[in-house]
Design a protein around this motif. Structure first.
Motif, PDB file in Angstrom:
ATOM      1  N   ILE A   1       0.845  -1.196   0.000  1.00 10.81           N
ATOM      2  CA  ILE A   1       0.000   0.000   0.000  1.00 10.81           C
ATOM      3  C   ILE A   1       0.877   1.241   0.000  1.00 10.81           C
ATOM      4  O   ILE A   1       1.771   1.381   0.836  1.00 10.81           O
ATOM      5  CB  ILE A   1      -0.945  -0.009   1.221  1.00 10.81           C
ATOM      6  CG1 ILE A   1      -1.911  -1.190   1.088  1.00 10.81           C
ATOM      7  CG2 ILE A   1      -1.718   1.308   1.333  1.00 10.81           C
ATOM      8  CD1 ILE A   1      -2.651  -1.525   2.346  1.00 10.81           C
ATOM      9  N   VAL A   2       0.623   2.112  -0.977  1.00  6.79           N
ATOM     10  CA  VAL A   2       1.331   3.390  -1.069  1.00  6.79           C
ATOM     11  C   VAL A   2       0.307   4.495  -0.803  1.00  6.79           C
ATOM     12  O   VAL A   2      -0.810   4.434  -1.316  1.00  6.79           O
ATOM     13  CB  VAL A   2       1.986   3.571  -2.462  1.00  6.79           C
ATOM     14  CG1 VAL A   2       2.650   4.936  -2.581  1.00  6.79           C
ATOM     15  CG2 VAL A   2       3.003   2.468  -2.727  1.00  6.79           C
ATOM     16  N   ARG A   3       0.690   5.451   0.021  1.00  7.91           N
ATOM     17  CA  ARG A   3      -0.223   6.554   0.366  1.00  7.91           C
ATOM     18  C   ARG A   3       0.433   7.897   0.081  1.00  7.91           C
ATOM     19  O   ARG A   3       1.601   8.109   0.451  1.00  7.91           O
ATOM     20  CB  ARG A   3      -0.574   6.522   1.860  1.00  7.91           C
ATOM     21  CG  ARG A   3      -1.235   5.249   2.307  1.00  7.91           C
ATOM     22  CD  ARG A   3      -1.509   5.267   3.808  1.00  7.91           C
ATOM     23  NE  ARG A   3      -1.874   3.936   4.269  1.00  7.91           N
ATOM     24  CZ  ARG A   3      -3.128   3.479   4.392  1.00  7.91           C
ATOM     25  NH1 ARG A   3      -4.137   4.261   4.098  1.00  7.91           N
ATOM     26  NH2 ARG A   3      -3.349   2.250   4.810  1.00  7.91           N
ATOM     27  N   ASN A   4      -0.350   8.803  -0.526  1.00  7.42           N
ATOM     28  CA  ASN A   4       0.081  10.188  -0.723  1.00  7.42           C
ATOM     29  C   ASN A   4      -0.606  11.126   0.255  1.00  7.42           C
ATOM     30  O   ASN A   4      -0.102  12.207   0.538  1.00  7.42           O
ATOM     31  CB  ASN A   4      -0.229  10.629  -2.163  1.00  7.42           C
ATOM     32  CG  ASN A   4       0.543   9.801  -3.180  1.00  7.42           C
ATOM     33  OD1 ASN A   4       1.772   9.771  -3.136  1.00  7.42           O
ATOM     34  ND2 ASN A   4      -0.163   9.104  -4.073  1.00  7.42           N
ATOM     35  N   VAL A   5      -1.766  10.713   0.711  1.00 10.97           N
ATOM     36  CA  VAL A   5      -2.612  11.537   1.586  1.00 10.97           C
ATOM     37  C   VAL A   5      -3.172  10.615   2.665  1.00 10.97           C
ATOM     38  O   VAL A   5      -3.552   9.474   2.382  1.00 10.97           O
ATOM     39  CB  VAL A   5      -3.776  12.154   0.754  1.00 10.97           C
ATOM     40  CG1 VAL A   5      -4.761  12.909   1.644  1.00 10.97           C
ATOM     41  CG2 VAL A   5      -3.253  13.076  -0.341  1.00 10.97           C
ATOM     42  N   ALA A   6      -3.251  11.123   3.906  1.00  6.98           N
ATOM     43  CA  ALA A   6      -3.774  10.294   5.002  1.00  6.98           C
ATOM     44  C   ALA A   6      -5.285  10.121   4.893  1.00  6.98           C
ATOM     45  O   ALA A   6      -6.018  11.084   4.671  1.00  6.98           O
ATOM     46  CB  ALA A   6      -3.444  10.950   6.339  1.00  6.98           C
ATOM     47  N   THR A   7      -5.732   8.887   5.016  1.00  9.57           N
ATOM     48  CA  THR A   7      -7.164   8.580   5.134  1.00  9.57           C
ATOM     49  C   THR A   7      -7.264   7.109   5.552  1.00  9.57           C
ATOM     50  O   THR A   7      -6.252   6.482   5.885  1.00  9.57           O
ATOM     51  CB  THR A   7      -7.951   8.872   3.820  1.00  9.57           C
ATOM     52  OG1 THR A   7      -9.340   8.692   4.053  1.00  9.57           O
ATOM     53  CG2 THR A   7      -7.516   7.977   2.685  1.00  9.57           C
ATOM     54  N   GLY A   8      -8.462   6.556   5.548  1.00  8.42           N
ATOM     55  CA  GLY A   8      -8.661   5.122   5.769  1.00  8.42           C
ATOM     56  C   GLY A   8      -8.004   4.626   7.041  1.00  8.42           C
ATOM     57  O   GLY A   8      -8.019   5.297   8.078  1.00  8.42           O
ATOM     58  N   SER A   9      -7.387   3.443   6.944  1.00 10.66           N
ATOM     59  CA  SER A   9      -6.834   2.806   8.143  1.00 10.66           C
ATOM     60  C   SER A   9      -5.664   3.607   8.724  1.00 10.66           C
ATOM     61  O   SER A   9      -5.400   3.538   9.917  1.00 10.66           O
ATOM     62  CB  SER A   9      -6.414   1.365   7.843  1.00 10.66           C
ATOM     63  OG  SER A   9      -5.338   1.341   6.953  1.00 10.66           O
ATOM     64  N   PHE A  10      -4.964   4.374   7.869  1.00  7.22           N
ATOM     65  CA  PHE A  10      -3.840   5.185   8.370  1.00  7.22           C
ATOM     66  C   PHE A  10      -4.358   6.236   9.357  1.00  7.22           C
ATOM     67  O   PHE A  10      -3.835   6.378  10.463  1.00  7.22           O
ATOM     68  CB  PHE A  10      -3.111   5.858   7.193  1.00  7.22           C
ATOM     69  CG  PHE A  10      -1.859   6.588   7.588  1.00  7.22           C
ATOM     70  CD1 PHE A  10      -0.618   5.982   7.459  1.00  7.22           C
ATOM     71  CD2 PHE A  10      -1.909   7.888   8.092  1.00  7.22           C
ATOM     72  CE1 PHE A  10       0.548   6.654   7.825  1.00  7.22           C
ATOM     73  CE2 PHE A  10      -0.756   8.569   8.461  1.00  7.22           C
ATOM     74  CZ  PHE A  10       0.474   7.944   8.327  1.00  7.22           C
TER      75      PHE A  10
ATOM     76  N   LYS B   1      -7.196   6.273  10.917  1.00 11.17           N
ATOM     77  CA  LYS B   1      -7.829   5.633  12.069  1.00 11.17           C
ATOM     78  C   LYS B   1      -6.777   5.159  13.077  1.00 11.17           C
ATOM     79  O   LYS B   1      -6.869   5.435  14.271  1.00 11.17           O
ATOM     80  CB  LYS B   1      -8.636   4.425  11.563  1.00 11.17           C
ATOM     81  CG  LYS B   1      -9.846   4.126  12.388  1.00 11.17           C
ATOM     82  CD  LYS B   1     -10.735   3.159  11.656  1.00 11.17           C
ATOM     83  CE  LYS B   1     -11.642   2.461  12.649  1.00 11.17           C
ATOM     84  NZ  LYS B   1     -12.362   1.363  12.026  1.00 11.17           N
ATOM     85  N   ARG B   2      -5.766   4.445  12.552  1.00 12.84           N
ATOM     86  CA  ARG B   2      -4.764   3.838  13.432  1.00 12.84           C
ATOM     87  C   ARG B   2      -3.905   4.886  14.130  1.00 12.84           C
ATOM     88  O   ARG B   2      -3.541   4.751  15.285  1.00 12.84           O
ATOM     89  CB  ARG B   2      -3.874   2.895  12.604  1.00 12.84           C
ATOM     90  CG  ARG B   2      -2.836   2.149  13.419  1.00 12.84           C
ATOM     91  CD  ARG B   2      -2.026   1.170  12.581  1.00 12.84           C
ATOM     92  NE  ARG B   2      -2.863   0.143  11.966  1.00 12.84           N
ATOM     93  CZ  ARG B   2      -3.047  -0.002  10.666  1.00 12.84           C
ATOM     94  NH1 ARG B   2      -2.434   0.795   9.813  1.00 12.84           N
ATOM     95  NH2 ARG B   2      -3.819  -0.943  10.204  1.00 12.84           N
ATOM     96  N   LEU B   3      -3.578   5.987  13.384  1.00 16.47           N
ATOM     97  CA  LEU B   3      -2.576   6.931  13.883  1.00 16.47           C
ATOM     98  C   LEU B   3      -3.158   8.285  14.287  1.00 16.47           C
ATOM     99  O   LEU B   3      -2.409   9.184  14.680  1.00 16.47           O
ATOM    100  CB  LEU B   3      -1.476   7.100  12.822  1.00 16.47           C
ATOM    101  CG  LEU B   3      -0.769   5.766  12.492  1.00 16.47           C
ATOM    102  CD1 LEU B   3       0.112   5.902  11.266  1.00 16.47           C
ATOM    103  CD2 LEU B   3       0.062   5.289  13.679  1.00 16.47           C
ATOM    104  N   GLY B   4      -4.481   8.419  14.193  1.00 16.36           N
ATOM    105  CA  GLY B   4      -5.115   9.661  14.639  1.00 16.36           C
ATOM    106  C   GLY B   4      -4.728  10.868  13.803  1.00 16.36           C
ATOM    107  O   GLY B   4      -4.635  11.977  14.310  1.00 16.36           O
TER     108      GLY B   4
END
Ligand code: TMP
Length: 239
Positions: A92-101, A103-106
């Motif tokens: 999984i590559v992310r450019n912008v925070a959303t989803g499980s990221f 949720k998990r990291l606030g």
């Protein structure tokens, strides 16, 4: 290319053997699931859109130097691909925070990263695809150090290629999941790249144009898939 017996049926695709041991045929379904299969539904026309979109994007990715399993589109829903041994990692590559990221990291949804992030989940439905790191992947013998380095390099190359392609279509690539396989000992890109596996936000309005519309019951799911395909220049025939 002749379809022989079915090898496997997954949540979104069926896979068939062919007379050539190095070649499989994938057939994309309209079925949609979320939350490890807990939520089930159908997105009319999704199979054809995901097939056509994956093939278009895989060809662009291949042209930029990342090898893929793509061989030939056979019809609206079916494609001949190289038979790989799947590396059981969701990359999984992310450019912008959303989803499980988020949720998990606030972290607030929509926070743009200065550099893309990469993470691995262990592809294992029974365990719910748990998040792991490369050292776990090595300990579990899911991939070698060299393979993990290649996977990371290819994943960031795929991000650069996709970000540009989607931006040309007025879409922001928020994050995506890809999978790799081994073909005669070499790592190549496999599986699919579609609104099922990417988060795409309209560049102007910020509207979600991907499977989050299904996951989060936002409505107009089919319309979003069709719009993404149309913007990429694909003509999707009604079945
Ligand atoms: P996540 O924020 O839920 O971890 O999702 C990250 C990206 O991976 C997002 O683009 C959706 C995609 N994804 C899949 O393709 N399959 C999955 O099973 C999950 C959980 C996410």
């Amino acid at each position: 290319m002749q379809k022989c017996e079915q090898l496997y049926e997954g949540k979104a695709k069926k896979v068939f053997l062919t007379e050539d041991p190095d070649v499989l045929i994938v057939s994309y379904k309209d079925d949609a699931t979320a939350f490890n299969g807990l939520k089930k539904g159908t997105i009319a026309g999704k199979g054809a859109i995901n097939n056509r979109m994956t093939n278009l994007l895989f060809q662009k990715i291949e042209a930029k130097g990342v090898p893929t399993h793509y061989i030939q589109e056979l019809n609206g829903r079916e494609t001949a691909v190289r038979r790989v041994e799947i590396v059981p990692l969701e990359v999984i590559v992310r450019n912008v925070a959303t989803g499980s990221f988020s949720k998990r990291l606030g972290v607030e949804e929509g926070t743009q990263f200065e550099e893309p992030t990469i993470e691995f989940s262990y592809k294992n439905d029974e365990l719910g695809d748990p998040l792991i790191n490369s050292s776990f992947a090595k300990a579990l013998k899911l991939a070698t150090s060299n393979e993990i380095e290649t996977i990371k390099k290819y994943a960031f190359m795929v991000n650069d290629i996709l970000k540009l392609e989607f931006l040309k279509a007025g879409l922001r690539l928020i994050d995506f999941k890809i999978e790799f396989g081994r073909f005669h000992g070499k790592i190549i890109l496999a599986d699919e790249i579609s609104p099922d596996t990417c988060r795409l936000w309209d560049a102007e309005s910020g509207d979600k144009m991907d499977k989050d519309r299904f996951r989060r019951d936002l409505g107009n799911v089919e319309e979003a898939y069709i719009e993404v395909a149309r913007r990429l220049g694909l003509e999707i025939e009604k079945e």
